[in-house]
Enzyme design. Sequence first.
Site, PDB file in Angstrom:
ATOM      1  N   LEU A  39       0.870  -1.181   0.000  1.00  0.00           N
ATOM      2  CA  LEU A  39       0.000   0.000   0.000  1.00  0.00           C
ATOM      3  C   LEU A  39       0.903   1.226   0.000  1.00  0.00           C
ATOM      4  O   LEU A  39       1.448   1.611   1.039  1.00  0.00           O
ATOM      5  CB  LEU A  39      -0.921  -0.007   1.221  1.00  0.00           C
ATOM      6  CG  LEU A  39      -1.712  -1.301   1.469  1.00  0.00           C
ATOM      7  CD1 LEU A  39      -2.785  -1.072   2.526  1.00  0.00           C
ATOM      8  CD2 LEU A  39      -2.326  -1.840   0.190  1.00  0.00           C
ATOM      9  N   ILE A  40       1.093   1.817  -1.146  1.00  0.00           N
ATOM     10  CA  ILE A  40       2.081   2.888  -1.300  1.00  0.00           C
ATOM     11  C   ILE A  40       1.390   4.244  -1.368  1.00  0.00           C
ATOM     12  O   ILE A  40       0.437   4.443  -2.116  1.00  0.00           O
ATOM     13  CB  ILE A  40       2.969   2.646  -2.544  1.00  0.00           C
ATOM     14  CG1 ILE A  40       4.123   3.647  -2.582  1.00  0.00           C
ATOM     15  CG2 ILE A  40       2.153   2.647  -3.836  1.00  0.00           C
ATOM     16  CD1 ILE A  40       5.227   3.269  -3.546  1.00  0.00           C
ATOM     17  N   LYS A  73      -8.395   3.235   7.586  1.00  0.00           N
ATOM     18  CA  LYS A  73      -7.404   2.167   7.396  1.00  0.00           C
ATOM     19  C   LYS A  73      -8.089   0.820   7.173  1.00  0.00           C
ATOM     20  O   LYS A  73      -7.621   0.002   6.376  1.00  0.00           O
ATOM     21  CB  LYS A  73      -6.477   2.102   8.614  1.00  0.00           C
ATOM     22  CG  LYS A  73      -5.509   3.269   8.739  1.00  0.00           C
ATOM     23  CD  LYS A  73      -4.452   3.221   7.652  1.00  0.00           C
ATOM     24  CE  LYS A  73      -3.447   4.351   7.773  1.00  0.00           C
ATOM     25  NZ  LYS A  73      -2.609   4.241   8.974  1.00  0.00           N
ATOM     26  N   GLY A  81       3.411   0.588   5.723  1.00  0.00           N
ATOM     27  CA  GLY A  81       4.593   1.227   6.295  1.00  0.00           C
ATOM     28  C   GLY A  81       4.404   1.670   7.729  1.00  0.00           C
ATOM     29  O   GLY A  81       5.132   2.539   8.215  1.00  0.00           O
ATOM     30  N   GLN A 115      -1.526   4.176  15.169  1.00  0.00           N
ATOM     31  CA  GLN A 115      -0.631   3.018  15.095  1.00  0.00           C
ATOM     32  C   GLN A 115      -0.293   2.461  16.479  1.00  0.00           C
ATOM     33  O   GLN A 115       0.871   2.211  16.807  1.00  0.00           O
ATOM     34  CB  GLN A 115       0.632   3.391  14.307  1.00  0.00           C
ATOM     35  CG  GLN A 115       0.309   3.698  12.851  1.00  0.00           C
ATOM     36  CD  GLN A 115       1.478   4.260  12.072  1.00  0.00           C
ATOM     37  OE1 GLN A 115       2.597   4.320  12.566  1.00  0.00           O
ATOM     38  NE2 GLN A 115       1.237   4.689  10.845  1.00  0.00           N
ATOM     39  N   CYS A 119      -7.903  25.502   1.191  1.00  0.00           N
ATOM     40  CA  CYS A 119      -7.801  24.597   2.341  1.00  0.00           C
ATOM     41  C   CYS A 119      -6.626  25.065   3.183  1.00  0.00           C
ATOM     42  O   CYS A 119      -5.840  25.911   2.762  1.00  0.00           O
ATOM     43  CB  CYS A 119      -7.653  23.131   1.919  1.00  0.00           C
ATOM     44  SG  CYS A 119      -6.033  22.688   1.302  1.00  0.00           S
TER      45      CYS A 119
END
Length: 485
Positions: A183-184, A265, A287, A296, A456
């Site tokens: 998953l980049i 996620k 990552g 995380q 933004c």
Amino acid sequence: MKFIVKLFPEIMIKSETVRKRFAKILTSNIRNILQKYDEETAVVRHWDYIEVRSKNEENREELIALLQRIPGIHHFLEVEEKPFTDLHHIFELTLADVAQQLQGKTFCVRVKRKGKHKFSSIEAERYIGGGLNQHIESAKVRLKNPDVTVRIDIEDDKMMLVKTRHAGIGGYPIGTQEDVLSLISGGFDSGVSSYMLIRRGSRVHYCFFNLGGAAHEIGVKQMAYHIWQRYSASHKVRFITINFEGVVGEILEKVDNGQMGVVLKRMMVRAASKVAQRFNIEAIVTGEALGQVSSQTLTNLRLIDEAADALVLRPLITHDKEQIIAMAKEIGTDDIAKSMPEFCGVISKNPTIKAVREKILEEEGHFNFEILESSVQNAKYLDIRQIAEETEKEVVEVEAISVLGENEVILDIRSPEETDEKPFESGTHDVIQMPFYKLSSQFGSLDQSKNYVLYCERGVMSKLQALYLKENGFSNVRVFAKNIH
């Protein structure tokens, strides 16, 4: 020109059957890469090394650079091969080659020998070393920590004088392990984690979740192509793009602010699992590093994994950010990673660090999973070799302004939470609030006689969305370059 390629030590200690298979795969990988640059390059597998020969001396630097980046190679020796008649002849050939190199230096001689000879390896070292010491007055013998180590390999009636020793990247040859899907995102972490799985022998395919605009997608494709071209060009791989604007929009509208990060996620690993299943890929790679960001934590990572139907690998789980950035510099992805955007309005401002399963499931109950299914079904699949051609296409430029004109309207594309907390105030121009995830479906309904200046907080999402709108035929968009203070 000849190179002796030595295999990664972990390969050499495996059973004979496994070692032969790994060596055969590495030989094929080396041949696939080198023969693209020099068709006459010969690659021959031996019991404990691989021999690479080329007649084109002008390709030397390129061949060395390529060999240094092929997984499975521990190191390789650049050697000069010559026939000999006896031990004294070996000494004479060695003297002719190293006399200049040893001037004013300390040295020792190291010999490796195969075949039947009238001398042992130690006898050869003593004879050649003694002769060099006698004939080069400014040189001195030093057996420990010498300035120069003269390395000679003797096999039957040929000697190979080692000119240079080059380090490889080690690891296992690509194809010895199963395929994975990385998953980049284009950041430091995902690029390094992809490289680590390549180095461990897996063919790495790439999955990118696009949140809008061509600029970010092109940047991520360039990173994936860079990693593939440098470290895994022996194999064909896929680059998959999944448009996640609709998914993010659904999350921002229907999911509690604190749960957004974990839910996003979980949606990503769900989508990636479906792609992996399509291509019989057993694992996806992320990552993530433990505690690096609030989502995380072990609790959150466990809940994220529960949504996956594939094994989730996290090679960076114990790495510090400094280590990750250092590795990105080594593999050449740091400059691309520095230019990658951080999206405003995508992740909640007060994310939970210890998500509760029941709460996550409750929030996901509000989510329309048909949007996720549609995103996966409409994914774009690309042979990574096509990226070089694709990225040469002209990228549409977007004008950034800090002073508003008469016919211009501010289009605040931040999430509702951000606009409520810090509203954009203009005493002279109209302000329309339209979250970025609604632009693709609602921008066309606005008065197109007006010019719209997208805003933004950081200016990143506004630029990407302006690019997206321009690509879809809307020329009346600009980006507001002035931040709110």
